[in-house]
Motif scaffolding. Sequence first.
Motif, PDB file in Angstrom:
ATOM      1  N   TYR A 113       0.752  -3.829   8.875  1.00 41.62           N
ATOM      2  CA  TYR A 113       1.402  -3.198  10.026  1.00 41.62           C
ATOM      3  C   TYR A 113       1.790  -4.235  11.092  1.00 41.62           C
ATOM      4  O   TYR A 113       1.169  -5.296  11.213  1.00 41.62           O
ATOM      5  N   ARG A 116       3.042  -3.466  17.023  1.00 42.15           N
ATOM      6  CA  ARG A 116       3.388  -2.196  17.671  1.00 42.15           C
ATOM      7  C   ARG A 116       2.659  -1.022  16.995  1.00 42.15           C
ATOM      8  O   ARG A 116       2.114  -0.149  17.672  1.00 42.15           O
ATOM      9  N   GLU A 117       2.676  -1.018  15.664  1.00 40.79           N
ATOM     10  CA  GLU A 117       2.005   0.057  14.923  1.00 40.79           C
ATOM     11  C   GLU A 117       0.492   0.006  15.129  1.00 40.79           C
ATOM     12  O   GLU A 117      -0.175   1.032  15.310  1.00 40.79           O
ATOM     13  N   HIS A 120      -0.602   1.208  18.607  1.00 37.83           N
ATOM     14  CA  HIS A 120      -0.663   2.678  18.677  1.00 37.83           C
ATOM     15  C   HIS A 120      -1.993   3.184  18.128  1.00 37.83           C
ATOM     16  O   HIS A 120      -2.660   4.020  18.743  1.00 37.83           O
ATOM     17  N   GLN A 121      -2.402   2.675  16.962  1.00 44.06           N
ATOM     18  CA  GLN A 121      -3.615   3.177  16.321  1.00 44.06           C
ATOM     19  C   GLN A 121      -4.882   2.733  17.055  1.00 44.06           C
ATOM     20  O   GLN A 121      -5.829   3.501  17.183  1.00 44.06           O
ATOM     21  N   GLY A 220       2.859   7.759   8.444  1.00 43.90           N
ATOM     22  CA  GLY A 220       4.030   7.663   9.301  1.00 43.90           C
ATOM     23  C   GLY A 220       5.339   7.743   8.538  1.00 43.90           C
ATOM     24  O   GLY A 220       6.375   7.296   9.012  1.00 43.90           O
ATOM     25  N   VAL A 224       5.596   9.487  13.922  1.00 45.24           N
ATOM     26  CA  VAL A 224       4.497   8.707  14.480  1.00 45.24           C
ATOM     27  C   VAL A 224       3.195   9.081  13.770  1.00 45.24           C
ATOM     28  O   VAL A 224       2.900  10.258  13.575  1.00 45.24           O
ATOM     29  N   SER A 225       2.422   8.068  13.388  1.00 43.34           N
ATOM     30  CA  SER A 225       1.190   8.352  12.638  1.00 43.34           C
ATOM     31  C   SER A 225       0.167   9.055  13.520  1.00 43.34           C
ATOM     32  O   SER A 225       0.019   8.745  14.699  1.00 43.34           O
TER      33      SER A 225
END
Length: 565
Positions: A113, A116-117, A120-121, A220, A224-225
Motif C-alpha cells: 500500500y 496515503r492508503e 487512512h488505515q 477497497g 474507501v476501505s
Amino acid sequence: MAGESSYYQKPWLAHYEPGIPEHVQYESICLPDCLKRSAQRFPDKMALSFQGYEVTFRELKTMVDRFATALTDFGVRPGDRVAILLPNMIPCVVAYYAILQIGGIAVMNNPLYTDRELHHQFTDSGATVLITLDLLGNRMIDLRPQTQIQQIVYTSIGDYLPFPKNLLFPLIGKRKKLAADVKSAPAVYRWKPLLAQYPPSPPEVKLDFEGVAMYQYTGGTTGVSKGVMLTHANLSKQIQQLLSWFTGAFEDSEIMLGALPFFHVFGLSVSMNLAIYSGWGNVLVPKPQPPQLLEAISKYRPTFAPLVPTMYIGLLEHPDIEKTDVSSIKGCFSGSAPLPVEVLNAFEKKTGSIIVEGYGLTETCPVTHVNPYKGQRKIGSIGLALPDTECRIVDLDDGQTDVPVGDIGELLIKGPQIMKGYWNNPAATAESLTDGWFHTGDIARMDEEGYFYIVDRKKDMILSSGYNVYPRDVEEVFFEHPKVMEATVVGVPHPKRGEAIKVFVVLKEGQTATAEELMLYCQDKLAKYKWPSEIEFRKELPKTNVGKVLKKDLRAMELEKSQGS
C-alpha cells in the motif's frame, strides 16, 4: 413464499459428504489458546518454515510470549490497536498471536500500500504500535507523526534464515534490495534484540470470546476501505467450520503452503490460523510469484495449497512447472476471485491434485461456501453453504424479497463467521447487516440442489441498452481463447447505450492478436448485446494483493477519458 421456503429448507444439506454436520459442536477457544494447545501437543514439530529456517511450536509459543511481554511494556492494554505491516514471515505470525493474547486488537495492513492508503488505515483504526519491515522503516518513521503510532518495531528478511543464507544475507541483502538501513529515531526498535530483552511471561488476560480480535480492512475494490470488526468467536468458529467440511480428508501431519498473504483474511484464516489450530507445519512464501511457489513446493513438499486464480494462472504459464514435482499436494483451495474453468481443468490435469473452489468476503472471515472435497464438485459453482451458514437470494431492487430458485438476485448470508460490523461506521454497518443477514453485494443464483453460483458483483453489472450484462459471462469466453492469459470486462460510458462493454486483455507470452480477431472469436459465443465495443491490450491488469482485478481503477480511467474527450 415458495422461493422463501426453498432457501429455508437448505437443499444444500442433501449434498454434504458423509460425516459433515449441519451444525458444528463448537469449542469456545480463542486463537492464542489454540497455539498453546498445539505447542503442548506437538512441541518439537515444525510450526513455521521460512526459506528453510524452521521454528517449532514450542519455540513459536515462547516467541509469542516474549513479544506479548514487550507490547505490555509499551503500554498496550486490552482493546488497544496494534498494526502489522509485513509479508508472510515469522514475525508476522508471532506479532499477530501476541497482540491477541494480551487482548489487543490486531490491524493487518498490506505492505504494497501507498502512504496515503496506510495513513487512512492507521488513523481510522487508532493503532498505537506498528510492526513492520526494515525496507519500509524510514517511510513509516516519516508517516508516524500524522498518526497515533508511538512505537515502531522493525524486522528484516535476514532475521530468520538457515545456514549458509544467514551468513550471505548481510553481504548481499542491501545490494539485492532485500534489506535496508533504518534511520535512528526515538521509540524505534529492532525485532530480534527487543525479543531477546523480554522474558516469556506476559500478564494473564481473560479474553472475551465474543469480543473484537481484529480490524480487517476491506480491499477497497469498490471504494474507501472499511475496518471489518472480526471477533475471537468469528475467527475460531470459521476454522472449526472449515475443519468440519474437510472431515476425514486431512491428518495431523499435513503441511500448509503459506502463500496467500496473511494480511488478507483469506490467507489469515485458511492458511495461518487453520494450520496453527490443527498443529500443521506452514511453509511461508513472502513473495508468492511462480518461481518462489514452485521452489517451495519442490523443496518443502506441502500437502495443502490454498491459492488464488492469478497464482494458478502464473504457475501454469511458468516453464519450470514441467520439471517440478508437485505430487506432494493433495488438495488445493481457490477463492478471492472466480477461477476460470479452463484454468481449473488445466491445473488439475497438470498436477493431479483436486482444486476445491469456494467463496467468501472480508466481512465473513471469509469462507461461506465450498465445493465438496470428495463429493460432487460443480464446475463454475462456489459450492454449498458451510455448516451453520444460512443463505438467501433476494430481489436486486428491494433487497428483501426471496427470488425463486434458479433466479438471479443478491446473495444474503447469516452465520457464526459474519462480522460484528464496520469499525467506526454505523451507517455502513446498518446498510450491510439487517437482522443478522449480511448483504454481500454479489449477484448470485442457487440451483435446485443447493449449489450456488456467483454471477457478478452488483457494482460491476453493466447496463447496456437496457440489458443487464454480467462481466463474468464475457470474461469466460475470452479466457477460453488460446492466446489470452487474462481478461477483465468493465462498463464504459456510451452516449446512446448508457454503458458499452470494454475488455482489457493480457496475452500469453510470445502471442500476438488483434482486436478484430478477438471480436470475431466471441461473436458466435455471446448474445449480440454482450459483444464488446472495444478491446484494449495490456501487459498487466491492476490488482489487489490477492489477485482481484481493480475494476474501479479501470472504470475511473475510462470515465476520466470520456470526460476529457
